[in-house]
Design an enzyme around this catalytic site. Structure first.
Site, PDB file in Angstrom:
ATOM      1  N   HIS A 250       0.838  -1.209   0.000  1.00  0.00           N
ATOM      2  CA  HIS A 250       0.000   0.000   0.000  1.00  0.00           C
ATOM      3  C   HIS A 250       0.875   1.262   0.000  1.00  0.00           C
ATOM      4  O   HIS A 250       0.733   2.135  -0.855  1.00  0.00           O
ATOM      5  CB  HIS A 250      -0.916  -0.024   1.235  1.00  0.00           C
ATOM      6  CG  HIS A 250      -1.795   1.174   1.373  1.00  0.00           C
ATOM      7  ND1 HIS A 250      -3.096   1.195   0.948  1.00  0.00           N
ATOM      8  CD2 HIS A 250      -1.556   2.404   1.882  1.00  0.00           C
ATOM      9  CE1 HIS A 250      -3.626   2.383   1.187  1.00  0.00           C
ATOM     10  NE2 HIS A 250      -2.699   3.143   1.760  1.00  0.00           N
ATOM     11  N   GLU A 251       1.792   1.332   0.958  1.00  0.00           N
ATOM     12  CA  GLU A 251       2.601   2.551   1.080  1.00  0.00           C
ATOM     13  C   GLU A 251       3.530   2.705  -0.123  1.00  0.00           C
ATOM     14  O   GLU A 251       3.786   3.819  -0.572  1.00  0.00           O
ATOM     15  CB  GLU A 251       3.396   2.558   2.395  1.00  0.00           C
ATOM     16  CG  GLU A 251       2.541   2.477   3.676  1.00  0.00           C
ATOM     17  CD  GLU A 251       1.446   3.540   3.786  1.00  0.00           C
ATOM     18  OE1 GLU A 251       1.583   4.618   3.191  1.00  0.00           O
ATOM     19  OE2 GLU A 251       0.422   3.249   4.456  1.00  0.00           O
TER      20      GLU A 251
ATOM     21  N   HIS B  74       1.670   4.481  -2.730  1.00  0.00           N
ATOM     22  CA  HIS B  74       1.747   5.939  -2.523  1.00  0.00           C
ATOM     23  C   HIS B  74       3.112   6.442  -2.981  1.00  0.00           C
ATOM     24  O   HIS B  74       3.235   7.478  -3.615  1.00  0.00           O
ATOM     25  CB  HIS B  74       1.606   6.268  -1.028  1.00  0.00           C
ATOM     26  CG  HIS B  74       0.201   6.242  -0.507  1.00  0.00           C
ATOM     27  ND1 HIS B  74      -0.803   7.010  -1.031  1.00  0.00           N
ATOM     28  CD2 HIS B  74      -0.358   5.553   0.533  1.00  0.00           C
ATOM     29  CE1 HIS B  74      -1.929   6.802  -0.340  1.00  0.00           C
ATOM     30  NE2 HIS B  74      -1.678   5.916   0.607  1.00  0.00           N
TER      31      HIS B  74
ATOM     32  N   GLU C 200      -4.968   7.690  -2.677  1.00  0.00           N
ATOM     33  CA  GLU C 200      -5.456   6.395  -2.184  1.00  0.00           C
ATOM     34  C   GLU C 200      -5.750   5.442  -3.342  1.00  0.00           C
ATOM     35  O   GLU C 200      -5.649   4.229  -3.197  1.00  0.00           O
ATOM     36  CB  GLU C 200      -6.721   6.582  -1.347  1.00  0.00           C
ATOM     37  CG  GLU C 200      -6.464   6.969   0.086  1.00  0.00           C
ATOM     38  CD  GLU C 200      -5.553   6.007   0.841  1.00  0.00           C
ATOM     39  OE1 GLU C 200      -5.877   4.823   0.950  1.00  0.00           O
ATOM     40  OE2 GLU C 200      -4.507   6.460   1.326  1.00  0.00           O
TER      41      GLU C 200
HETATM   42 ZN    ZN Z   1      -3.043   5.226   2.078  1.00  0.00          ZN
END
Ligand code: ZN
Length: 498
Positions: free
Chosen positions: A262-263, A266, A292
């Site tokens: 997830h990170e 980003h 997101e």
């Molecule tokens: Zn996030």
């Protein structure tokens, strides 16, 4: 470069430097700063924040913006920077400096009050402070509101331009109609998916090796980025050559693994922003929701896709031979996709996640637009969890007190989490039309998927809004149906319902 722009550019360099140092303090606070540093460092942060406020609201900045607006020789990038600077300035300048300071003090305090109340599972200890935060947020929104504009729409617009209550009511309405009954079907008729092997003795040093391996595999550039550890995983960046992600390790190997994916999603966004944009006001992701969308795209649409694991699952087994040697790829992939309604948003699976967000959206609307009596929050919260997810918190710590956002005054922020999922699904359906998405993943060519996103989304930073990015990439305005369809297809098939 024109004289007017040169003037503005000089002023912006200072504000950007102040902002960069504030970000660095934030990173440090979350990762390495000792416990006792708090109030001492807070003083420095307070001074830097005030300097930033002053530099942005100063007359010199106003004059420089005006001069630029009259200068017809500006490039389109320069114009965008002027537009973004003006917006940020107006956001700050409409709040009297005394109130700005008071609110900064209140939120520094309210976060601590919230933390303590959560520890003690006592909503009453937080309610009066929350009430004050809400009053400030309403007042600030009223300063920015246009004639007749609903205050909650003003708040929403601050995080996601072009998404008001009308759009969100439709979005969440569609979601509720499909996901709530689907969840019930899974509970009653769905097959059981074993996942206990994901929990156990997963040594931290091995988990870190796995995290770095996955980050590199996704194309997260460790020469321009680092991976740290913090209680709550997050991503921050100083510019596109210094992007920092974190994770946290526990005995659930999938928890840290998917935090990293997830990170890193980003992170790829920030690393992909064009060089000429970085360190300017347009040198960040387009919006919260678009950010997101990228992190969740990698976490769920890519990272929970069986094909993603085909080239690398063997390496994961090599890292954890005792834990995973008898677990087939299929068993592993089923387990990381398991859906189970729970109480905590940050631990929610892909199917139920947006329902957690929907509940917060419904409550925020009641708080801001209907002046909901704050005392009633814990009960309404619990009722909604029971209605939509079939679970009921035993105390406010597992309920209304679980998230930090309201203590910081971030009303209007939550919907971006769910919108990100929907943006990602829309991009996914489009990409499947123009490339062999699963085939690329299976052959380990994830770079082609990443490069596509870089070319169509990442490089633009804030030059386009999320709606423009979606339109320009997929040829269609925001359409929540893709997300609903995606969840329905995926989870009906996973649970043998179709
Ligand atoms: Zn996030």
């Amino acid at each position: 470069m024109s004289k007017a722009y040169e003037q503005l550019s000089g002023l912006l360099e200072k504000t950007m430097a102040l902002q960069t140092s504030l970000i660095l303090f934030e990173w440090d606070n979350e990762t390495l700063a000792p416990e006792e540093a708090g109030s001492y460092t807070a003083k420095v942060i307070g001074i830097l924040s005030e300097e930033y406020y002053r530099a942005m609201t100063d007359k010199a900045m106003e004059d420089a913006i005006e001069a630029c607006e009259q200068d017809l020789s500006l490039t389109s990038l320069e114009k965008a920077i002027v537009r973004e600077t003006k917006e940020e300035r107006e956001r700050l300048v409409c709040i009297p400096s005394r109130e700005y300071r008071e609110f900064a003090q209140l939120t520094a305090e309210s976060t601590r009050v919230w933390m303590k109340a959560r520890q003690e599972k006592n909503f009453d200890a937080f309610a009066p402070t929350l009430e004050k935060v809400i009053q400030y947020q309403k007042k600030f929104a009223s300063y920015r509101a246009k004639e007749g504009e609903a205050l909650y729409n003003v708040m929403l617009d601050g995080y996601e331009k072009g998404f008001d209550m009308n759009t969100l009511d439709r979005f969440f309405g569609e979601l509720k109609e499909t996901i709530v009954p689907l969840l019930r079907d899974i509970k009653e008729k769905g097959r059981k998916i074993p996942s206990d092997f994901l929990q156990g003795d997963y040594p931290e040093d091995k988990q870190r090796l796995l995290a770095v391996m996955i980050g590199e595999y996704m194309g997260f550039d460790f020469k321009r980025g680092v991976l740290g550890v913090s209680a709550h995983p997050f991503t921050t960046n100083l510019h596109n050559h210094d992007v920092r992600i974190t994770t946290s390790y526990n005995d659930h190997v999938d928890s840290s693994l998917f935090s990293v994916i997830h990170e890193a999603g980003h992170g790829l966004y920030e690393l992909g922003i064009a060089d000429e944009l970085t360190q300017t006001p347009v040198g960040q992701g387009a919006s919260m929701g678009m950010h997101e969308s990228q992190s969740r795209f990698f976490e769920n649409i890519v990272g929970r896709n069986e094909n993603f694991w085909v080239p690398i699952y063997g390496k994961v087994q090599e890292l954890f031979p005792e834990q995973l040697k008898d677990i087939t790829l299929k068993q592993f992939v089923d387990a990381i996709n398991k859906a189970e309604p729970g109480l905590i948003r940050t631990e929610a699976d892909e199917l139920t996640y947006s329902l957690h967000v929907m509940i917060r959206y419904e409550l925020e609307k009641m708080i801001v637009e209907d002046n909901l009596d704050i005392q009633k929050l814990p009960k309404i919260w619990a009722d909604k969890y029971e209605e939509y997810l079939g679970v009921r918190p035993a105390n406010p710590a597992e309920g209304v007190l679980q998230d930090i956002h309201w203590s910081q005054g971030s009303f209007g922020y939550f919907p971006s989490y769910a919108l990100g999922n929907a943006f990602g699904a829309q991009l996914y359906y489009h990409m499947r039309k123009i490339m062999d998405f699963d085939g690329l993943l299976r052959e380990g060519k994830i770079d082609q998927i990443r490069d596509y996103l870089r070319e169509h989304i990442h490089q633009y930073g804030k030059l386009k809004t999320s709606r423009e990015l979606l339109k320009d990439t997929t040829g269609e305005d925001f359409n929540p149906s893709y997300y609903v369809q995606y969840l329905k297809e995926k989870f009906s098939s996973l649970y043998g319902l179709s």
